[in-house]
Design an enzyme around this catalytic site. Structure first.
Site, PDB file in Angstrom:
ATOM      1  N   ASP A 195     -12.047 -31.946  45.527  1.00 38.02           N
ATOM      2  CA  ASP A 195     -12.492 -31.877  44.142  1.00 38.02           C
ATOM      3  C   ASP A 195     -14.010 -31.899  44.193  1.00 38.02           C
ATOM      4  O   ASP A 195     -14.622 -32.949  44.407  1.00 38.02           O
ATOM      5  CB  ASP A 195     -11.954 -33.059  43.339  1.00 38.02           C
ATOM      6  CG  ASP A 195     -12.366 -32.993  41.875  1.00 38.02           C
ATOM      7  OD1 ASP A 195     -12.483 -31.879  41.332  1.00 38.02           O
ATOM      8  OD2 ASP A 195     -12.576 -34.066  41.278  1.00 38.02           O
ATOM      9  N   ASP A 211     -11.631 -38.573  41.073  1.00 41.21           N
ATOM     10  CA  ASP A 211     -11.939 -37.420  41.923  1.00 41.21           C
ATOM     11  C   ASP A 211     -11.036 -37.384  43.156  1.00 41.21           C
ATOM     12  O   ASP A 211     -10.673 -36.315  43.632  1.00 41.21           O
ATOM     13  CB  ASP A 211     -13.410 -37.461  42.369  1.00 41.21           C
ATOM     14  CG  ASP A 211     -14.342 -37.688  41.202  1.00 41.21           C
ATOM     15  OD1 ASP A 211     -14.925 -36.710  40.710  1.00 41.21           O
ATOM     16  OD2 ASP A 211     -14.470 -38.855  40.778  1.00 41.21           O
ATOM     17  N   GLU A 261     -10.763 -26.763  44.012  1.00 39.61           N
ATOM     18  CA  GLU A 261     -10.611 -26.369  42.616  1.00 39.61           C
ATOM     19  C   GLU A 261     -11.607 -25.273  42.276  1.00 39.61           C
ATOM     20  O   GLU A 261     -12.774 -25.343  42.648  1.00 39.61           O
ATOM     21  CB  GLU A 261     -10.821 -27.572  41.702  1.00 39.61           C
ATOM     22  CG  GLU A 261     -10.436 -27.301  40.267  1.00 39.61           C
ATOM     23  CD  GLU A 261     -10.387 -28.571  39.447  1.00 39.61           C
ATOM     24  OE1 GLU A 261      -9.297 -28.919  38.997  1.00 39.61           O
ATOM     25  OE2 GLU A 261     -11.444 -29.190  39.278  1.00 39.61           O
TER      26      GLU A 261
END
EC number: 3.1.21.10
Length: 165
Positions: A7, A140, A67
């Site tokens: 992330d 996260d 991501e």
């Protein structure tokens, strides 16, 4: 198969390493890398790169899942996240590790079965799918594990389709 989910962020970058054996998923390692506040961006990016490079050398994941950049109203945040993503992409490419990118919608669908799932639902599913005692913190880290889980669920389809959706 070892899958490293990332992330991206410049202040906090979550990571989660999972192992896929058949249809089962096992947590291997998860946490986050942090950079000090008020540190100039080039130094933050170098710190993150050094962390990722060392981690990849040590753990030797087979795939990296990250991501995709979700552009919202805050362009400053989007730019810094894009820079952090670049560091991840560079480190993976340096080691010849394939990188797979997923939108937040794809991650939510893969983990919770619903593209509009909220953060709490995703976190609960990460905990359940990996058999964890508690929801990983900070957020996260849980997000990075969700990205790795998304890839684990997608990899068989990707292989059948020749590597891309």
């Amino acid at each position: 198969m070892l899958i490293l989910g990332i992330d991206p962020g410049t202040a906090i970058m979550g990571y989660g390493l999972i192992e896929k054996k058949g249809n089962r998923l096992f947590p291997v390692d998860y946490a986050c890398w942090r950079t000090p506040a008020h540190t100039p961006m080039p130094e933050r990016l170098l710190m993150l790169y050094n962390e990722i490079e060392g981690y990849i050398k040590e753990k030797q994941p087979h795939h990296v899942a990250v991501e995709e950049l979700f552009f919202n109203r805050n362009t400053t945040t989007a730019i810094s996240v894009g820079q952090a993503r670049g560091v991840v992409l560079l480190a993976a490419a340096q080691f010849g590790i394939p990188v797979y990118e997923y939108t937040p919608l794809q991650v939510k669908q893969a983990v919770a079965g619903y593209g509009r799932a909220d953060k709490q639902q995703i976190q609960q599913m990460v905990k359940a799918l990996l058999g964890l005692q508690a929801i990983p913190k900070p957020d996260d880290t849980a997000d990075a594990l969700a990205i790795a889980i998304c890839h684990a669920h997608s990899v068989n389809l990707l292989n059948r389709m020749g590597g891309s959706l």
